[in-house]
Design a protein around this motif. Structure first.
Motif, short mmCIF file in Angstrom:
data_model
loop_
_atom_site.label_atom_id
_atom_site.label_comp_id
_atom_site.label_asym_id
_atom_site.label_seq_id
_atom_site.Cartn_x
_atom_site.Cartn_y
_atom_site.Cartn_z
N VAL A 157 -0.93 -4.98 6.08
CA VAL A 157 -1.04 -6.12 6.92
C VAL A 157 -1.13 -7.33 6.13
O VAL A 157 -1.70 -7.38 4.92
CB VAL A 157 -2.14 -6.10 8.02
N ASP A 158 -0.32 -8.39 6.48
CA ASP A 158 -0.55 -9.66 6.00
C ASP A 158 -1.31 -10.61 6.69
O ASP A 158 -1.05 -10.79 7.96
CB ASP A 158 0.95 -10.12 5.59
N TYR A 159 -1.93 -11.37 6.30
CA TYR A 159 -2.93 -12.43 6.99
C TYR A 159 -2.44 -13.88 6.44
O TYR A 159 -2.72 -13.99 5.24
CB TYR A 159 -4.19 -12.11 6.99
N PHE A 160 -1.96 -14.55 7.25
CA PHE A 160 -1.42 -15.90 6.68
C PHE A 160 -2.52 -16.88 6.73
O PHE A 160 -3.04 -17.34 7.83
CB PHE A 160 -0.01 -16.35 7.27
N ILE A 161 -2.91 -17.59 5.55
CA ILE A 161 -3.88 -18.42 5.50
C ILE A 161 -3.20 -19.86 5.49
O ILE A 161 -3.89 -21.07 5.70
CB ILE A 161 -5.10 -18.33 4.44
N GLU A 162 -2.10 -20.08 4.94
CA GLU A 162 -1.14 -21.13 5.09
C GLU A 162 0.11 -20.48 5.15
O GLU A 162 0.54 -19.40 5.30
CB GLU A 162 -1.18 -21.88 3.52
N LYS A 163 1.21 -21.37 5.40
CA LYS A 163 2.35 -21.25 5.98
C LYS A 163 3.17 -20.24 4.75
O LYS A 163 3.99 -19.41 4.78
CB LYS A 163 3.23 -22.45 6.10
N GLN A 164 2.92 -20.74 3.49
CA GLN A 164 3.43 -20.14 2.26
C GLN A 164 2.43 -18.99 1.47
O GLN A 164 2.79 -18.25 0.58
CB GLN A 164 3.85 -21.07 1.31
N VAL A 165 1.38 -18.80 2.07
CA VAL A 165 0.16 -17.99 1.32
C VAL A 165 -0.34 -17.00 2.46
O VAL A 165 -0.72 -17.52 3.56
CB VAL A 165 -0.90 -18.84 0.78
N ALA A 166 -0.18 -15.67 1.95
CA ALA A 166 -1.01 -14.63 2.95
C ALA A 166 -1.79 -13.61 1.89
O ALA A 166 -1.47 -13.42 0.86
CB ALA A 166 0.14 -14.00 3.72
N LEU A 167 -2.86 -13.22 2.62
CA LEU A 167 -3.52 -12.07 2.24
C LEU A 167 -3.18 -11.04 2.59
O LEU A 167 -2.51 -10.76 3.43
CB LEU A 167 -5.16 -12.35 2.55
N SER A 168 -3.06 -9.86 1.64
CA SER A 168 -2.31 -8.64 2.00
C SER A 168 -3.43 -7.58 1.61
O SER A 168 -4.03 -7.49 0.87
CB SER A 168 -1.01 -8.44 1.11
N ALA A 169 -3.26 -6.45 2.70
CA ALA A 169 -3.99 -5.03 2.40
C ALA A 169 -2.84 -3.95 2.64
O ALA A 169 -2.11 -4.09 3.59
CB ALA A 169 -5.06 -5.15 3.43
N GLU A 170 -2.84 -2.87 2.01
CA GLU A 170 -1.81 -2.04 2.03
C GLU A 170 -2.21 -0.75 1.71
O GLU A 170 -3.02 -0.35 0.63
CB GLU A 170 -0.70 -2.35 1.23
N ALA A 171 -1.84 0.45 2.41
CA ALA A 171 -2.00 1.82 1.97
C ALA A 171 -0.91 2.38 1.72
O ALA A 171 0.29 2.19 2.35
CB ALA A 171 -2.90 2.49 2.93
N LYS A 172 -0.73 3.42 0.65
CA LYS A 172 0.57 3.91 0.20
C LYS A 172 0.43 5.14 -0.19
O LYS A 172 -0.46 5.50 -1.08
CB LYS A 172 1.13 2.90 -0.99
N LEU A 173 1.44 6.10 0.13
CA LEU A 173 1.51 7.41 -0.11
C LEU A 173 2.72 7.93 -0.95
O LEU A 173 3.74 7.38 -0.40
CB LEU A 173 1.33 8.49 0.97
N VAL A 174 2.55 8.44 -2.22
CA VAL A 174 3.77 8.66 -3.05
C VAL A 174 3.89 10.07 -3.19
O VAL A 174 2.86 10.77 -3.43
CB VAL A 174 3.73 7.92 -4.35
N LEU A 175 5.10 10.54 -3.06
CA LEU A 175 5.39 11.83 -3.04
C LEU A 175 6.47 12.03 -3.90
O LEU A 175 7.75 11.57 -3.93
CB LEU A 175 5.86 12.63 -1.46
N ALA A 176 6.00 13.19 -4.96
CA ALA A 176 7.12 13.27 -6.16
C ALA A 176 6.79 14.69 -6.41
O ALA A 176 5.85 15.23 -6.64
CB ALA A 176 6.84 12.30 -7.27
N PRO A 177 8.01 15.23 -7.22
CA PRO A 177 8.01 16.46 -7.75
C PRO A 177 7.12 16.65 -9.13
O PRO A 177 7.17 15.39 -9.59
CB PRO A 177 9.61 16.83 -7.88
N ASP A 178 6.73 17.79 -9.41
CA ASP A 178 6.01 17.81 -10.82
C ASP A 178 6.89 17.54 -12.03
O ASP A 178 8.06 17.53 -11.93
CB ASP A 178 5.39 18.97 -11.04
N ALA A 179 6.12 16.80 -13.00
CA ALA A 179 6.98 16.27 -14.22
C ALA A 179 6.64 17.31 -15.32
O ALA A 179 5.19 17.44 -15.35
CB ALA A 179 6.65 14.96 -14.60
#
Length: 199
Positions: free
Chosen positions: A149-171
């Motif tokens: 989610v982005d939360y705009f505190i001004e027109k050009q500035v937003a606070l952001s919070a994110e969750a991310k899952l990365v899936l990849a084969p073994d190296a």
């Protein structure tokens, strides 16, 4: 850890401050993002063994670019560094992500813009083993899914919070050209940051 909890609390507090900012369309706009957060990496094969190499939660630092294609779709380039410990040594992972976001812009609170994303990841890893030696970890490709989610505190500035899952084969982990273990780049991370839009 305490410092990061304080930072997260301050970001949450700022986001609750009432204001007149609204999430204007990002169509044709370029934004830059800076973020910090936490990662939970997968366990890995222990070197020269048949058991798991347990890993600890680690730190995420990163940033990237976001370009609005239209009112709902955006292209994203993200570069993140993950740092975490394991039973056999320390890992330093650089993840370059190319992907897109679908942004929900018709919320009741116009400052709030949830989004979901997906894309391709190029994952490069440095491994500092506890027992020395010249270790090499292969670069590998993966995919990711994210939500935030982005939360705009001004027109050009937003606070952001994110969750991310990365899936990849073994190296493969090799020492002097011989297989000595495997690294699993799969991970789950959360991050908090700030986006700034230039135009």
């Amino acid at each position: 850890m305490k410092r990061f909890m304080i930072l997260a609390g301050l970001l949450a507090l700022v986001s609750l401050v009432p204001g007149t900012a609204m999430a204007d369309s990002i169509k044709g706009r370029l934004g830059v993002t800076g973020k910090v957060g936490f990662i939970i990496p997968a366990d890995n094969e222990a070197e020269y063994g048949f058991r798991d190499n347990n890993t600890d939660a680690g730190l995420v630092l990163g940033g990237g670019l976001l370009y609005g294609i239209d009112d709902h779709f955006a292209a994203e380039l993200d570069v993140s560094n993950y740092y975490f410990d394991s039973e056999t040594g320390d890992f330093d992972v650089t993840n370059v992500s190319f992907g897109g976001q679908y942004r929900i812009t018709n919320m009741h609170d116009r400052r709030l813009v949830p989004y979901v994303g997906a894309g391709l990841d190029v994952i490069s890893t440095d491994y500092d083993a506890n027992f020395g030696g010249n270790r090499h970890v292969d670069t590998t490709l993966g995919v990711h899914v994210s939500g935030g989610v982005d939360y705009f505190i001004e027109k050009q500035v937003a606070l952001s919070a994110e969750a991310k899952l990365v899936l990849a084969p073994d190296a493969d982990i090799t020492e002097d050209g011989y297989h000595s273990g495997s690294f699993d780049p799969t991970n789950f991370s959360t991050a908090f940051g700030v986006r700034f839009f230039f135009n």
